[in-house]
Design a protein around this motif. Structure first.
Motif, short mmCIF file in Angstrom:
data_model
loop_
_atom_site.label_atom_id
_atom_site.label_comp_id
_atom_site.label_asym_id
_atom_site.label_seq_id
_atom_site.Cartn_x
_atom_site.Cartn_y
_atom_site.Cartn_z
N PHE A 1 -0.80 3.70 12.39
CA PHE A 1 -0.12 2.72 13.26
C PHE A 1 1.25 3.19 13.71
N ASP A 2 1.93 3.99 12.84
CA ASP A 2 3.33 4.34 13.15
C ASP A 2 3.45 5.29 14.33
N LYS A 3 2.31 5.76 14.84
CA LYS A 3 2.38 6.62 16.03
C LYS A 3 2.55 5.79 17.30
N HIS A 4 2.39 4.47 17.19
CA HIS A 4 2.44 3.64 18.40
C HIS A 4 3.58 2.64 18.27
N LYS A 5 4.59 2.79 19.13
CA LYS A 5 5.83 2.04 18.99
C LYS A 5 5.60 0.52 18.91
N ILE A 6 4.77 0.01 19.82
CA ILE A 6 4.56 -1.44 19.87
C ILE A 6 4.00 -1.94 18.55
N VAL A 7 3.02 -1.18 18.01
CA VAL A 7 2.39 -1.58 16.76
C VAL A 7 3.40 -1.47 15.62
N ALA A 8 4.15 -0.37 15.62
CA ALA A 8 5.11 -0.16 14.53
C ALA A 8 6.14 -1.28 14.49
N GLU A 9 6.56 -1.75 15.67
CA GLU A 9 7.55 -2.83 15.69
C GLU A 9 6.97 -4.12 15.11
N LEU A 10 5.72 -4.39 15.45
CA LEU A 10 5.08 -5.59 14.91
C LEU A 10 4.97 -5.50 13.39
N VAL A 11 4.63 -4.30 12.92
CA VAL A 11 4.48 -4.12 11.47
C VAL A 11 5.83 -4.36 10.78
N THR A 12 6.91 -3.89 11.40
CA THR A 12 8.25 -4.14 10.84
C THR A 12 8.51 -5.63 10.76
N ASP A 13 8.19 -6.34 11.83
CA ASP A 13 8.36 -7.80 11.82
C ASP A 13 7.56 -8.44 10.69
N ALA A 14 6.32 -7.97 10.52
CA ALA A 14 5.46 -8.55 9.50
C ALA A 14 6.06 -8.33 8.12
N PHE A 15 6.58 -7.14 7.89
CA PHE A 15 7.09 -6.85 6.55
C PHE A 15 8.42 -7.52 6.27
N ASP A 16 9.13 -7.91 7.33
CA ASP A 16 10.30 -8.75 7.16
C ASP A 16 9.93 -10.00 6.38
N GLN A 17 8.79 -10.58 6.73
CA GLN A 17 8.31 -11.78 6.07
C GLN A 17 7.81 -11.45 4.67
N TYR A 18 7.00 -10.40 4.60
CA TYR A 18 6.34 -10.05 3.34
C TYR A 18 7.39 -9.71 2.27
N GLY A 19 8.48 -9.09 2.72
CA GLY A 19 9.53 -8.65 1.80
C GLY A 19 10.23 -9.80 1.09
N GLN A 20 10.05 -11.01 1.59
CA GLN A 20 10.72 -12.14 0.96
C GLN A 20 9.90 -12.71 -0.20
N ILE A 21 8.67 -12.20 -0.37
CA ILE A 21 7.77 -12.80 -1.36
C ILE A 21 8.24 -12.58 -2.81
N PRO A 22 8.68 -11.36 -3.20
CA PRO A 22 9.03 -11.16 -4.62
C PRO A 22 10.08 -12.16 -5.13
N ALA A 23 11.07 -12.47 -4.29
CA ALA A 23 12.11 -13.40 -4.74
C ALA A 23 11.52 -14.78 -5.03
N GLN A 24 10.59 -15.20 -4.17
CA GLN A 24 9.95 -16.51 -4.37
C GLN A 24 9.05 -16.48 -5.61
N LYS A 25 8.40 -15.33 -5.77
CA LYS A 25 7.50 -15.19 -6.92
C LYS A 25 8.28 -15.31 -8.23
N LYS A 26 9.46 -14.71 -8.22
CA LYS A 26 10.30 -14.76 -9.40
C LYS A 26 10.64 -16.23 -9.74
N LEU A 27 11.01 -16.97 -8.71
CA LEU A 27 11.37 -18.37 -8.92
C LEU A 27 10.16 -19.17 -9.43
N ALA A 28 8.98 -18.85 -8.88
CA ALA A 28 7.77 -19.55 -9.31
C ALA A 28 7.50 -19.27 -10.80
#
Ligand code: RUQ
Ligand code: CUA
Length: 866
Positions: free
Chosen positions: A694-721
């Motif tokens: 996917f990282d060969k295609h700029k449009i896709v890579a940008e979307l993946v970055t956006d997605a991981f922005d969200q995913y990256g917040q999970i560990p902190a919530q998991k810790k609280l849970a």
């Protein structure tokens, strides 16, 4: 939950996989034409302006919004409106005038301490380098309250307003000089430069006109008020202007309309202004060497300071050979310099002619000091005939001009005749005319007043619409008409109603020259482009109190505002800083608190603040005003204002039923299991993305970055849970696990879009029939049960063309067209039992069915991608 998620992803998938490329059935076009009463010419015109969904325009137009004090942005040739930019007027959507940062900009426009909340915008201008538009800055004037505003084209926000310190009105602006060193603003109605009363009888002595040269810092996009100056001129009512370019760079040209210096007085028995102000056969074109005057203005000897502003008196300008007058046909309107700077066309308005002056001739007269006389103020007058290249008879009421790339080609609006005329300013020959509806003011060519005009289109900015649109009451919209000028004859393509005020002038730029941002660096004050003092990152949210001053550092992100409860005392001064933590494109949130006249627009990365005195007691919900996510309605909180002098009795607590520990445990486990299942889906998408680079295609890579922005917040919530589980608070743990699910859904939302984009890039090309089939599949609702590559509420359709014997295609066709005849087929029966659903008749016609089969073939070819 799992089930819900699969559905959700299938909706995304089927919606986004729907492709373009529908083929019209034979005769369909003729049928539509007949039904709608369209001629072939109409259809060609429609085709010239139609943009299929997702296709962008070639040019972007910035139009004044007249009395609305705003700027309207739209595309050409589609004539679709893209934005209204708040400039001199509050604009609630953008929070303009409702958050503190934008209020500071708007309040720069206060005049003599008075708030002014509207403007009469006339002339937008794009910044230039070498006379060509560079797409960086837009300036626009306010005629009523002499002001200029600067709009940053990186984010289309107004960043600066300056008030003219000496004028009392200003029409002839804004015009950039060819390297954006200055912005020209000519005064309109002559008035005293100071702020005192001077009787009208002292008009000739105490009233003045002039031209202000606003020094512009092109790098910063800021007018430098201290380095700006005004050239004093006689009270002739200086009007439209233009900056010289090329050979005439360094000079400015300004028309005038009342060299009679008539001052009216109907009430004392005098003829009205309109009679007295148009008595002479000629008025004056003002010609001035702004570059030389700019140098002179640096020496205090050469300037008078009025209202803290430098004014170069007329005699200084005259003594230094920097100000001249040339007679021009009476009460002219536009003056427009040709792309090379050699020809200066002045439109007659009351005269049927356009007068073409030639710079080399003017320059010769100036250099040889060949004057025909002086005006009453001692300004040298050049001979009109000797300055002229020639005159062309165009028609009634010529107003403004635009250029095209064809040598000598010029387009002029005719107000009285309601026409656009194409002619040649070198040969002075009229080439073509086209009728417009009605009474055109300005016209807008594509970069048509720059050194590099693009041709192709002219927009006619008509003052009256009369019968062109649905009647919406006595106040009509304006009418912008797009004219194709690429052929020998002009062709009027389409009308666009503009309902926001009278857009006097518009400027157009090639779209590729604009580079708008999609997000700000985190914590940006967008009005100053610096990091905001109130920047708040996740985890830094807090409420600080200092006496009766309360500062709230808040964040917004899908789908919550942090903090969610704010309690203050009645009378407190509340400042709330809001930072949008999003990085994803177009994920703006809005913010308001009811009853407090507050609104902020928070684009990704922006920090804005709101401030108010909490002077009314009560409970005030606050919420996000953009439908930003599925849980947008839940993106809210409460402001509670209590009176410190009152005693409040707490309500009697009701006894509510609660869950048993066993029930809580069961819900907790279910929630965790749902999350695990959802995560598995995410991981499968991640694997697909990685496997397919996917990282060969700029449009896709940008979307993946956006997605991981969200995913990256999970560990902190998991810790609280997990902490809540440890502390034995399952109730709380469930809520945190739910938060994790929210983050996963947002991740999946963008992740699946990324996957889909990647599939599009790497799949084999669809035939037209397959694309049509995909569309029919999507629109027919097939995706509601069938998800390609998955068993959903119905069977997976990959391979369906193989699994019904050697006549599989016929089987599929029959089944789509009349499924009810096959409910007894043993295979179908089995499926009905398994899914507990019957395939309904979706009333596909033969062609749609065939196309769907073509689409399914394409699916099979690319089966490995689904
Ligand atoms: S103008 S009236 Cu530009 Cu024709 Cu303002
Ligand atoms: Cu954020 Cu709605």
């Amino acid at each position: 939950m799992k089930r819900h998620f699969t559905k959700f992803s299938s909706v995304i998938l089927s919606a986004s996989v729907a492709a373009t490329g529908l083929v019209a059935s034979s005769g369909e076009l003729a049928e539509v034409m007949k039904k709608r009463g369209l001629s072939e010419v109409d259809v060609v015109r429609a085709a010239k302006t139609y943009n299929p969904s997702g296709v962008k325009d070639e040019f972007v137009v910035f139009s004044s919004a007249g009395q609305a004090g705003q700027v309207i942005v739209y595309g050409v040739p589609s004539m679709r409106i893209l934005k209204y930019i708040g400039v001199f007027t509050p604009e609630p959507w953008q929070g303009y005038g409702f958050d503190e940062e934008s209020k500071k900009v708007l309040r720069q426009g206060n005049i003599r301490g008075r708030e002014i909340n509207w403007g009469d915008t006339h002339h937008p201008a794009l910044s230039e380098i070498d006379g060509k538009y560079d797409g960086k800055w837009l300036a626009i004037n306010d005629k009523a309250n002499p002001r200029i505003a600067i709009i940053d084209l990186a984010d289309f926000e107004t960043k600066q307003i300056v008030v003219n310190p000496v004028f009392k009105s200003a029409h002839g602006g804004a015009f950039f000089t060819q390297n954006s060193d200055y912005i020209i603003e000519a005064c309109q109605y002559a008035a005293p430069f100071d702020n005192n009363y001077h009787p009208i009888e002292a008009y000739k002595e105490a009233y003045r006109g002039g031209v202000t040269m606003w020094k512009f810092d092109h790098k910063k996009g800021k007018i430098q008020e201290k380095e700006s100056f005004t050239i004093e001129m006689p009270p002739y009512m200086q009007d439209l202007s233009d900056a010289g370019k090329g050979v005439s760079d360094g000079w400015g040209f300004t028309n005038s309309v009342n060299t009679e210096m008539y001052t009216g007085g109907i009430e004392v028995g005098m003829p009205p202004n309109e009679a007295g102000m148009s008595r002479n056969d000629t008025d004056f074109l003002h010609v001035y060497n702004w570059r030389k005057l700019g140098e002179l203005a640096k020496d205090p000897k050469n300037v008078k300071i009025i209202n803290d502003h430098k004014v170069i008196p007329m005699d200084i300008a005259v003594k230094n050979n920097a100000l001249f007058l040339i007679p021009e046909p009476k009460s002219p309107h536009g003056v427009d310099v040709s792309p090379d700077g050699e020809y200066i066309t002045v439109c007659g308005k009351l005269d049927t002619h356009a007068s073409v002056f030639k710079w080399s001739k003017i320059k010769k007269l100036i250099d040889s000091k060949e004057y025909v006389g002086k005006d009453p103020y001692g300004i040298p007058i050049l001979d009109m005939k000797k300055s002229l290249h020639g005159q062309a008879e165009l028609g009634l009421g010529p107003l403004h001009n635009q250029y095209s790339p064809v040598d000598g080609e010029i387009y002029t609006s005719l107000y009285v005749d309601s026409q656009i005329v194409k002619w040649n300013y070198k040969t002075l020959k009229v080439l073509d005319k086209v009728n417009v509806h009605y009474n055109v003011g300005h016209l807008c060519g594509m970069e048509g007043k720059s050194a590099d005009p693009q041709g192709k289109y002219i927009i006619s900015l008509n003052k009256l619409a009369i019968d062109r649109f649905q009647n919406v009451g006595p106040l009509h919209p304006q009418n912008h008409q797009l004219i194709d000028i690429s052929g020998k004859k002009m062709d009027l393509l389409v009308d666009m109603p503009l309902p926001l005020g009278e857009p006097h002038q518009a400027v157009a730029i090639r779209a590729e020259k604009l580079h708008g941002h999609v997000r700000y660096p985190m914590g940006t004050n967008s009005r100053t482009d610096s990091i905001h003092e109130g920047k708040t990152l996740a985890g830094q949210e807090r409420i600080e109190r200092d006496g009766n001053k309360v500062k709230i550092y808040a964040t917004v992100v899908r789908s919550h505002i942090n903090p969610e409860r704010i309690t203050v005392n009645k009378g407190d001064e509340v400042t709330m800083y809001l930072t949008n933590l999003e990085r994803a494109q177009d994920e703006a949130h809005g913010f308001t608190i009811g009853h407090y006249n507050i609104h902020a627009s928070l684009e990704p990365g922006k920090t804005a603040s709101i401030k108010f005195i909490a002077d009314i007691e009560g409970v005030f919900p606050y919420y996000c005003t953009e439908f930003c996510s599925a849980l947008h309605l839940e993106m809210m909180g409460y402001l509670m204002v209590k009176d410190p002098n009152k005693k409040y009795e707490s309500a009697q607590k009701m006894k509510m039923q609660t869950m048993s520990p066993a029930e809580l445990q069961a819900e907790y486990e279910k929630t965790v299991a749902t999350n695990a299942a959802t995560d598995a889906v995410i991981q499968s998408v991640v694997k697909f993305l990685k496997d397919n680079n996917f990282d060969k295609h700029k449009i896709v890579a940008e979307l993946v970055t956006d997605a991981f922005d969200q995913y990256g917040q999970i560990p902190a919530q998991k810790k609280l849970a997990d902490e809540a589980v440890k502390a034995g608070d399952l109730e709380k743990a469930i809520l945190f696990e739910n938060m994790i699910w929210q983050l996963m859904v947002k991740t999946a939302d963008v992740g699946i879009r990324a996957k889909d984009a990647l599939v599009r890039i790497i799949a084999t090309k669809q035939s037209a029939a397959a694309a049509a089939g995909e569309k029919a599949f999507g629109e027919g609702g097939c995706g509601g049960c069938h998800v390609i590559g998955k068993v959903s509420s119905g069977p997976d359709l990959t391979g369906v063309l193989e699994r019904h014997g050697k006549d599989s295609q016929k089987w599929v066709k029959d089944f789509i067209m009349s499924p009810e005849h096959m409910y007894d087929d043993p295979y179908v029966k089995g499926m009905i039992d398994y899914f507990n659903l019957k395939m309904p008749n979706q009333h596909m016609n033969e062609k749609e069915t065939k196309d769907i089969i073509e689409y399914l073939k394409w699916v099979d070819e690319n089966a490995n991608l689904f």
